[in-house]
Design a protein around this motif. Structure first.
Motif, PDB file in Angstrom:
ATOM      1  N   ILE A  60       0.833  -1.202   0.000  1.00  0.00           N
ATOM      2  CA  ILE A  60       0.000   0.000   0.000  1.00  0.00           C
ATOM      3  C   ILE A  60       0.868   1.251   0.000  1.00  0.00           C
ATOM      4  CG2 ILE A  60      -1.680   1.323   1.354  1.00  0.00           C
ATOM      5  CD1 ILE A  60      -2.964  -1.373   2.088  1.00  0.00           C
TER       6      ILE A  60
ATOM      7  N   TYR B 171      -3.650   7.148  -5.818  1.00  0.00           N
ATOM      8  CA  TYR B 171      -4.331   5.873  -5.589  1.00  0.00           C
ATOM      9  C   TYR B 171      -4.456   5.584  -4.098  1.00  0.00           C
ATOM     10  CZ  TYR B 171      -3.288   5.095 -10.545  1.00  0.00           C
ATOM     11  OH  TYR B 171      -3.193   5.208 -11.902  1.00  0.00           O
TER      12      TYR B 171
ATOM     13  N   VAL C 134      -7.824   4.530  -2.015  1.00  0.00           N
ATOM     14  CA  VAL C 134      -7.836   3.214  -1.377  1.00  0.00           C
ATOM     15  C   VAL C 134      -8.073   3.364   0.130  1.00  0.00           C
ATOM     16  CG1 VAL C 134      -6.375   1.233  -0.766  1.00  0.00           C
ATOM     17  CG2 VAL C 134      -6.459   2.036  -3.127  1.00  0.00           C
TER      18      VAL C 134
ATOM     19  N   LEU D 233     -11.466   1.725   1.331  1.00  0.00           N
ATOM     20  CA  LEU D 233     -11.324   0.440   2.008  1.00  0.00           C
ATOM     21  C   LEU D 233     -11.187   0.551   3.524  1.00  0.00           C
ATOM     22  CD1 LEU D 233      -8.927  -1.428  -0.470  1.00  0.00           C
ATOM     23  CD2 LEU D 233     -11.420  -1.620  -0.278  1.00  0.00           C
TER      24      LEU D 233
ATOM     25  N   LEU E  61      -9.614   3.834  -7.580  1.00  0.00           N
ATOM     26  CA  LEU E  61      -9.724   2.675  -6.696  1.00  0.00           C
ATOM     27  C   LEU E  61      -9.404   1.402  -7.468  1.00  0.00           C
ATOM     28  CD1 LEU E  61     -10.460   1.448  -3.945  1.00  0.00           C
ATOM     29  CD2 LEU E  61     -12.815   1.271  -4.781  1.00  0.00           C
ATOM     30  N   LEU E  62      -9.965   1.257  -8.647  1.00  0.00           N
ATOM     31  CA  LEU E  62      -9.714   0.074  -9.466  1.00  0.00           C
ATOM     32  C   LEU E  62      -8.230  -0.056  -9.795  1.00  0.00           C
ATOM     33  CD1 LEU E  62     -10.933  -2.310 -11.077  1.00  0.00           C
ATOM     34  CD2 LEU E  62     -11.147  -0.753 -13.010  1.00  0.00           C
TER      35      LEU E  62
ATOM     36  N   LYS F 131      -6.244  -0.957  -6.642  1.00  0.00           N
ATOM     37  CA  LYS F 131      -6.397  -2.378  -6.301  1.00  0.00           C
ATOM     38  C   LYS F 131      -5.556  -3.256  -7.230  1.00  0.00           C
ATOM     39  CE  LYS F 131     -11.062  -2.710  -4.380  1.00  0.00           C
ATOM     40  NZ  LYS F 131     -12.427  -3.168  -4.723  1.00  0.00           N
ATOM     41  N   ARG F 132      -5.529  -2.915  -8.504  1.00  0.00           N
ATOM     42  CA  ARG F 132      -4.710  -3.695  -9.460  1.00  0.00           C
ATOM     43  C   ARG F 132      -3.236  -3.623  -9.099  1.00  0.00           C
ATOM     44  NH1 ARG F 132      -7.631  -1.777 -14.986  1.00  0.00           N
ATOM     45  NH2 ARG F 132      -9.476  -3.102 -14.800  1.00  0.00           N
TER      46      ARG F 132
ATOM     47  N   LEU G  46      -2.004  -3.045  -6.137  1.00  0.00           N
ATOM     48  CA  LEU G  46      -1.828  -3.844  -4.923  1.00  0.00           C
ATOM     49  C   LEU G  46      -1.722  -5.324  -5.270  1.00  0.00           C
ATOM     50  CD1 LEU G  46      -4.235  -2.300  -2.268  1.00  0.00           C
ATOM     51  CD2 LEU G  46      -1.759  -2.382  -2.183  1.00  0.00           C
ATOM     52  N   GLN G  47      -2.582  -5.785  -6.164  1.00  0.00           N
ATOM     53  CA  GLN G  47      -2.542  -7.192  -6.567  1.00  0.00           C
ATOM     54  C   GLN G  47      -1.209  -7.541  -7.201  1.00  0.00           C
ATOM     55  OE1 GLN G  47      -6.039  -7.440  -9.067  1.00  0.00           O
ATOM     56  NE2 GLN G  47      -7.310  -8.220  -7.395  1.00  0.00           N
TER      57      GLN G  47
END
Length: 182
Positions: free
Chosen positions: A124, A131, A135, A139, A163-164, A167-168, A170-171
């Motif tokens: 994070i 971002y 987030v 979240l 946000l999308l 999250k990507r 982070l993944q």
């Protein structure tokens, strides 16, 4: 109704009522500020300054939302302004222990849980500010896209997109880590 009476007294500059309202919300608002700022001192300062601002603008509070929600928005906006000004990093997750995770009928050791949490925090922290803010607000703080758009002065579509993308990212960061475990 009890809280409404206190707020009305605060609007009339009743110092005892202000202290009572402050004591009711100071701990929770400190934790909100601390999630955004990395130091206890900065969080305390942000909380204090937010209360001063809230008391000065109390005439603008009309009870449309709970007082706590109204105050929390002031605290978050103050923290975001401070972060923009000082260009500090955000603390993206609360310091809470993760519960042990069941994995193939085994409980993962507490040390592994701590290690995973550290990697999530690192991931994070790697996010860019644009971002990381969305987030965090979505979240961790639980704001919806309409509220985020108002707080950050962006469109709801931009909030969803950030946000999308956050999250990507982070993944991606966590995928590299997860390939190293197990």
């Amino acid at each position: 109704m009890f809280q409404g009476n206190i707020i009305e007294k605060c609007k009339k500059n009743d110092r005892k009522a202000q202290l009572q309202l402050y004591n009711s919300y100071c701990e929770g608002m400190f934790h909100v500020a601390y999630r955004f700022l990395k130091s206890v001192e900065d969080a305390e300062d942000a909380m204090q300054e937010s209360f001063i601002k809230a008391f000065k603008k109390l005439h603008q509070y009309h009870g449309d939302v709970t007082f706590g929600a109204w105050l929390k928005k002031i605290v978050i906006n103050h923290c975001i302004d401070q972060l923009k000004y000082e260009k500090k990093q955000l603390v993206s997750l609360e310091d809470q222990l993760l519960e042990p995770i069941q994995h193939e009928e085994e409980v993962i050791s507490e040390s592994l849980v701590i290690e995973i949490k550290e990697h999530i925090l690192e991931a994070i922290d790697k996010l860019s500010d644009k971002y990381r803010l969305v987030v965090l607000l979505y979240l961790v703080e639980g704001y919806d896209h309409k509220e985020i758009s108002e707080i950050l002065d962006i469109t709801e579509t931009a909030s969803r997109t950030k946000l999308l993308r956050g999250k990507r990212k982070l993944q991606e960061y966590l995928k590299v880590y997860s390939n190293g475990i197990g």
